[in-house]
Design an enzyme around this catalytic site. Structure first.
Site, short mmCIF file in Angstrom:
data_model
loop_
_atom_site.label_atom_id
_atom_site.label_comp_id
_atom_site.label_asym_id
_atom_site.label_seq_id
_atom_site.Cartn_x
_atom_site.Cartn_y
_atom_site.Cartn_z
N ILE A 176 0.82 -1.20 0.00
CA ILE A 176 0.00 0.00 0.00
C ILE A 176 0.86 1.26 0.00
O ILE A 176 0.50 2.26 -0.63
CB ILE A 176 -0.99 0.00 1.20
CG1 ILE A 176 -2.00 1.14 1.06
CG2 ILE A 176 -0.27 0.05 2.53
CD1 ILE A 176 -2.84 1.10 -0.19
N GLU A 229 -7.31 -2.34 5.37
CA GLU A 229 -7.30 -2.93 6.71
C GLU A 229 -6.11 -3.88 6.87
O GLU A 229 -5.50 -4.29 5.90
CB GLU A 229 -8.60 -3.69 6.98
CG GLU A 229 -9.14 -4.51 5.82
CD GLU A 229 -8.22 -5.56 5.30
OE1 GLU A 229 -7.62 -6.29 6.12
OE2 GLU A 229 -8.08 -5.68 4.07
N GLY A 259 -5.45 -7.18 0.67
CA GLY A 259 -5.97 -6.22 1.64
C GLY A 259 -5.15 -4.96 1.63
O GLY A 259 -4.58 -4.57 0.61
N GLU A 260 -5.10 -4.27 2.77
CA GLU A 260 -4.33 -3.04 2.95
C GLU A 260 -4.90 -1.85 2.19
O GLU A 260 -4.37 -0.75 2.25
CB GLU A 260 -2.86 -3.19 2.53
CG GLU A 260 -2.11 -4.32 3.19
CD GLU A 260 -0.68 -4.45 2.67
OE1 GLU A 260 -0.25 -3.62 1.84
OE2 GLU A 260 0.01 -5.40 3.09
N GLY A 261 -5.96 -2.06 1.40
CA GLY A 261 -6.41 -1.01 0.49
C GLY A 261 -5.66 -1.02 -0.82
O GLY A 261 -5.78 -0.09 -1.63
#
Length: 341
Positions: free
Chosen positions: A90, A167, A307-309
């Site tokens: 990210i 997240e 994830g992580e955006g």
């Protein structure tokens, strides 16, 4: 309360798009995005201002006593430090695309006192084990929801009008699976995936554990579902999404866990869906079913399930292109180009 999007400019936006120097519809999904953001901002000339991605981190008590993840809980803390040091996916994608990035401690089982660069909003040191009791108390739920709203109000006051959600939390695919099962009325076995890398046997075992969890709790509302099954990061995201839409911001929705928070927000206020752009289809098996339930059309399908955006960050240039063509591309008249008969 989230306002319904004004439809006053739909015809004018469509006309502006159609009279650009191109065949009608030739820019495909870019035209859809341009019109949506114009509608959200209620203008023929929308702008993207200070794009921001928020990564909410939290731990889940279920992983301490149940084999739902191949990774130990300590990885959540370690990844938070990785985010702060600029080493995660990210970080790379946000830097590439000039996106502001904030990392939030929503409830990591670690003491981050005096850690610079982190937004300190810890509700508790991880949730309780929902295989034995509710994940959180009603008071913790309310605090997490309101904290998410407060974070949005802060970045909105600083000029942000488009926000992506990410997240981090070992065990959070389990929470997302439980929430998906409740909100979409899908059997838990069809919601559970590999998460951070379980093998087929591990997925079966995870589904068995979560079936028992689901049957343990009596749930009859979005608030009760989040209290029983949620992570602090998921509840905080839900509150942030609701507030962002209330402030008429554009929401960039990432993958499986982020969409589970959106399912809860959607159950609370259906109007939120009109403010959402869905970045991608996650490789996590339940995500496609979530998107189908929401009648959402994601921009990308790259097999990502990090994830992580990260999906939101990768998709952002597409959104930027949509707004750019709407504002800067010539019309047939201005370019002295003949239109179709």
């Amino acid at each position: 309360m989230i306002p319904a999007i004004s439809k006053e400019l739909i015809a004018d936006l469509q006309e502006k798009i159609d009279f650009k120097t191109k065949p009608i519809g030739a820019l495909g999904t870019l035209e859809t995005i341009a019109k949506q953001i114009g509608e959200i901002q209620n203008t023929l000339n929308p702008v993207i201002s200070k794009p921001t991605i928020l990564v909410f981190a939290g731990d889940h008590g279920v992983v301490k006593n149940n084999a739902v993840s191949p990774y130990p809980q300590e990885v959540t803390q370690q990844m938070v430090f990785n985010f702060l040091n600029g080493g995660a996916a990210i970080n790379v994608f946000c830097k590439q695309n000039d996106i502001n990035l904030h990392i939030i401690d929503a409830g990591v089982n670690a003491d981050f006192e005096n850690t610079p660069g982190l937004l300190h909003h810890k509700i508790d040191f991880g949730t309780k084990d929902y295989a034995a009791e509710k994940a959180m108390t009603s008071a913790q739920f309310e605090l997490a929801l309101e904290t998410g709203k407060k974070i949005i109000r802060k970045i909105y006051s600083e000029g942000t009008n488009i926000v992506g959600f990410g997240e981090m939390g070992i065990g959070n695919t389990s929470s997302a699976s439980l929430l998906m099962s409740y909100f979409t009325n899908t059997p838990i076995e069809k919601c559970v995936g590999k998460g951070t890398g379980l093998n087929d046997e591990g997925v079966v075992k995870k589904a068995e554990i979560l079936r028992k969890v689901y049957n343990l709790h009596t749930v009859s509302s979005a608030e009760e579902a989040l209290t029983a099954f949620g992570g602090f990061e998921i509840v905080m995201m839900c509150g942030a999404m609701l507030e962002a839409a209330t402030l008429q911001m554009t929401l960039l929705i990432d993958g499986f866990i982020v969409t589970s928070a959106l399912l809860a927000a959607y159950a609370i206020d259906k109007n939120i869906i009109d403010y959402c752009i869905f970045a991608h289809t996650s490789g996590e098996q339940g995500h496609e079913k979530m998107l189908s339930f929401l009648q959402a059309k994601p921009l990308l399908n790259l097999g990502m399930r990090l994830g992580e955006g990260s999906g939101a960050a990768v998709a952002f240039p597409i959104v930027k292109s949509a707004v750019t063509f709407l504002n800067n591309m010539a019309t047939f008249k201005s370019a002295n180009v003949s239109e179709a008969e």
